[in-house]
Scaffold this active site. Structure first.
Site, PDB file in Angstrom:
ATOM      1  N   ASN A   9       0.875  -1.168   0.000  1.00  0.00           N
ATOM      2  CA  ASN A   9       0.000   0.000   0.000  1.00  0.00           C
ATOM      3  C   ASN A   9       0.912   1.218   0.000  1.00  0.00           C
ATOM      4  O   ASN A   9       1.502   1.543   1.022  1.00  0.00           O
ATOM      5  CB  ASN A   9      -0.903  -0.017   1.247  1.00  0.00           C
ATOM      6  CG  ASN A   9      -1.758   1.239   1.329  1.00  0.00           C
ATOM      7  OD1 ASN A   9      -1.778   2.048   0.409  1.00  0.00           O
ATOM      8  ND2 ASN A   9      -2.460   1.399   2.449  1.00  0.00           N
ATOM      9  N   TRP A  10       1.009   1.835  -1.153  1.00  0.00           N
ATOM     10  CA  TRP A  10       1.921   2.982  -1.279  1.00  0.00           C
ATOM     11  C   TRP A  10       1.354   4.252  -0.651  1.00  0.00           C
ATOM     12  O   TRP A  10       2.031   5.270  -0.603  1.00  0.00           O
ATOM     13  CB  TRP A  10       2.260   3.225  -2.755  1.00  0.00           C
ATOM     14  CG  TRP A  10       3.320   2.323  -3.292  1.00  0.00           C
ATOM     15  CD1 TRP A  10       4.054   1.396  -2.597  1.00  0.00           C
ATOM     16  CD2 TRP A  10       3.821   2.279  -4.636  1.00  0.00           C
ATOM     17  NE1 TRP A  10       4.959   0.775  -3.418  1.00  0.00           N
ATOM     18  CE2 TRP A  10       4.842   1.302  -4.672  1.00  0.00           C
ATOM     19  CE3 TRP A  10       3.493   2.958  -5.804  1.00  0.00           C
ATOM     20  CZ2 TRP A  10       5.536   0.998  -5.854  1.00  0.00           C
ATOM     21  CZ3 TRP A  10       4.182   2.658  -6.966  1.00  0.00           C
ATOM     22  CH2 TRP A  10       5.194   1.693  -6.990  1.00  0.00           C
ATOM     23  N   LYS A  11       0.086   4.207  -0.254  1.00  0.00           N
ATOM     24  CA  LYS A  11      -0.557   5.402   0.319  1.00  0.00           C
ATOM     25  C   LYS A  11      -0.332   6.588  -0.634  1.00  0.00           C
ATOM     26  O   LYS A  11      -0.350   6.401  -1.848  1.00  0.00           O
ATOM     27  CB  LYS A  11      -0.040   5.633   1.736  1.00  0.00           C
ATOM     28  CG  LYS A  11      -0.170   4.345   2.581  1.00  0.00           C
ATOM     29  CD  LYS A  11       0.046   4.513   4.039  1.00  0.00           C
ATOM     30  CE  LYS A  11      -0.147   3.174   4.737  1.00  0.00           C
ATOM     31  NZ  LYS A  11      -0.040   3.264   6.180  1.00  0.00           N
ATOM     32  N   HIS A 101      -9.620   1.129   4.637  1.00  0.00           N
ATOM     33  CA  HIS A 101      -8.330   1.266   5.316  1.00  0.00           C
ATOM     34  C   HIS A 101      -8.510   2.213   6.510  1.00  0.00           C
ATOM     35  O   HIS A 101      -9.289   3.167   6.439  1.00  0.00           O
ATOM     36  CB  HIS A 101      -7.282   1.820   4.347  1.00  0.00           C
ATOM     37  CG  HIS A 101      -5.901   1.797   4.930  1.00  0.00           C
ATOM     38  ND1 HIS A 101      -5.453   2.766   5.795  1.00  0.00           N
ATOM     39  CD2 HIS A 101      -4.895   0.887   4.805  1.00  0.00           C
ATOM     40  CE1 HIS A 101      -4.212   2.460   6.169  1.00  0.00           C
ATOM     41  NE2 HIS A 101      -3.854   1.328   5.588  1.00  0.00           N
ATOM     42  N   GLU A 103      -6.851   4.585   7.609  1.00  0.00           N
ATOM     43  CA  GLU A 103      -6.641   6.016   7.321  1.00  0.00           C
ATOM     44  C   GLU A 103      -7.876   6.612   6.646  1.00  0.00           C
ATOM     45  O   GLU A 103      -8.216   7.770   6.869  1.00  0.00           O
ATOM     46  CB  GLU A 103      -5.368   6.187   6.469  1.00  0.00           C
ATOM     47  CG  GLU A 103      -4.119   5.972   7.320  1.00  0.00           C
ATOM     48  CD  GLU A 103      -2.928   5.413   6.576  1.00  0.00           C
ATOM     49  OE1 GLU A 103      -2.862   5.512   5.349  1.00  0.00           O
ATOM     50  OE2 GLU A 103      -2.036   4.856   7.263  1.00  0.00           O
ATOM     51  N   GLU A 171      -5.421  -4.964  10.201  1.00  0.00           N
ATOM     52  CA  GLU A 171      -4.389  -3.966  10.462  1.00  0.00           C
ATOM     53  C   GLU A 171      -4.696  -3.257  11.777  1.00  0.00           C
ATOM     54  O   GLU A 171      -5.503  -2.306  11.800  1.00  0.00           O
ATOM     55  CB  GLU A 171      -4.350  -2.928   9.332  1.00  0.00           C
ATOM     56  CG  GLU A 171      -4.012  -3.519   7.989  1.00  0.00           C
ATOM     57  CD  GLU A 171      -3.397  -2.477   7.047  1.00  0.00           C
ATOM     58  OE1 GLU A 171      -2.273  -2.698   6.609  1.00  0.00           O
ATOM     59  OE2 GLU A 171      -4.043  -1.445   6.795  1.00  0.00           O
ATOM     60  N   GLY A 177       2.514   2.153  10.812  1.00  0.00           N
ATOM     61  CA  GLY A 177       3.486   3.246  10.711  1.00  0.00           C
ATOM     62  C   GLY A 177       4.166   3.602  12.015  1.00  0.00           C
ATOM     63  O   GLY A 177       4.828   4.630  12.115  1.00  0.00           O
ATOM     64  N   SER A 217       3.452  -2.257  10.260  1.00  0.00           N
ATOM     65  CA  SER A 217       4.905  -2.295  10.508  1.00  0.00           C
ATOM     66  C   SER A 217       5.555  -3.627  10.113  1.00  0.00           C
ATOM     67  O   SER A 217       6.495  -4.080  10.787  1.00  0.00           O
ATOM     68  CB  SER A 217       5.205  -1.949  11.961  1.00  0.00           C
ATOM     69  OG  SER A 217       4.798  -0.627  12.240  1.00  0.00           O
ATOM     70  N   GLY A 238       2.987  -0.998   4.245  1.00  0.00           N
ATOM     71  CA  GLY A 238       3.104   0.416   3.920  1.00  0.00           C
ATOM     72  C   GLY A 238       4.560   0.792   3.689  1.00  0.00           C
ATOM     73  O   GLY A 238       5.126   0.572   2.617  1.00  0.00           O
ATOM     74  N   GLY A 239       5.201   1.302   4.710  1.00  0.00           N
ATOM     75  CA  GLY A 239       6.551   1.868   4.600  1.00  0.00           C
ATOM     76  C   GLY A 239       7.558   0.966   3.887  1.00  0.00           C
ATOM     77  O   GLY A 239       8.297   1.428   3.001  1.00  0.00           O
TER      78      GLY A 239
END
Ligand code: 13P
Length: 256
Positions: A9-11, A101, A103, A171, A177, A217, A238-239
């Site tokens: 997920n590149w956000k 998601h 967010e 999640e 994150g 994470s 993500g990251g």
């Protein structure tokens, strides 16, 4: 047998040019790794920003990688400024889309009812939704984890087409994150609860066929331990998905 799914997920990261540079480096390395020879049991997905979808879709054509959308609206067209039409995602041959998601829920007010409408709209155009669920730290500390994630799952699936596939991502919000990862026991328990809920809400066949991914994470250093859990069928990252080598390492994680 469920596929093992490694999803990025590149956000809101990467421009079209950066997307091009990533796939130019990543795709040859993925093919060389041999993973691609077993595509039935290892799916590699990228949820890219909407503005990168068109470019990304062209770049991955003919590879073993699929590209998906991070968000979708439930109407096909109309006066909905700024939204993504499910029909247009289908025209772009987008096989997957994220729904719910954390967010989207926390920052943009996405409700359980809206996740249900989005899942229905995606199924109507043949796109597989990846429904995200997860508790906040407050909910976990209040002993409400299972209640929250089952409620989100039930609500999100309320209007689905039972003949179509879904993917679920667990999640925990407090692990996204933050560098904090759910312990194997915490993740294992949540995944088992979700698997059981899928059987109750749908059928044993649905529970058996639906991949449930862990997100929060995930990094090359912790992925093997997470993947060892019986009910964990992959990752939503993500990251660590933004760098070619760290994401490649995650794609190569062995599922015990
Ligand atoms: P991180 O891997 O950066 O914690 O993000 C997880 C996530 O939100 C994926 O959807």
């Amino acid at each position: 047998m469920r596929p093992f799914v490694v999803a990025a997920n590149w956000k809101m990261h990467k421009s079209p040019a950066e997307t091009g540079a990533f796939f130019e480096a990543f795709l040859p390395k993925l093919e060389a790794s041999g993973i691609a020879k077993d595509p039935a049991f290892r799916k590699v997905l990228f949820f890219v920003p909407a503005l990168d979808l068109y470019v990304a879709q062209k770049l991955v054509k003919g590879s073993h990688v699929c590209v998906g959308a991070q968000n979708v609206y439930w109407e096909t067209k109309g006066a909905f400024t700024g939204e993504n039409s499910p029909a247009v995602l289908a025209e772009l041959a987008t096989p997957y889309a994220l729904v719910g998601h954390s967010e989207r829920r926390a920052l943009f007010g996405e409700t359980d009812d809206q996740t249900a409408k989005k899942v229905k709209a995606l199924h109507a155009v043949g796109i597989t939704p990846m429904l995200c669920v997860g508790e906040t730290l407050e909910e976990r500390e209040g002993g409400r984890t299972n209640e929250v994630i089952v409620r989100q799952l039930q609500a999100g699936l309320a209007e689905r087409d039972a003949t179509k596939r879904i993917i679920v991502a667990y999640e925990p919000v407090w692990a996204i994150g933050t560098g904090k990862v759910a312990t194997p026991d915490q993740a294992g328990e949540a995944h088992a609860v979700l698997r059981k809920a899928l059987a109750t809400l749908g059928s044993a066949a649905l529970a058996d066929a639906t991949p449930i991914l862990y997100g929060g994470s995930v990094k090359p250093e912790n992925s093997a331990e997470i993947a060892r859990q019986k009910d964990i069928d992959g990752f939503l990252v993500g990251g660590a998905s933004l760098e070619v080598d760290s994401f490649l390492a995650l794609c190569q994680t062995a599922k015990a």
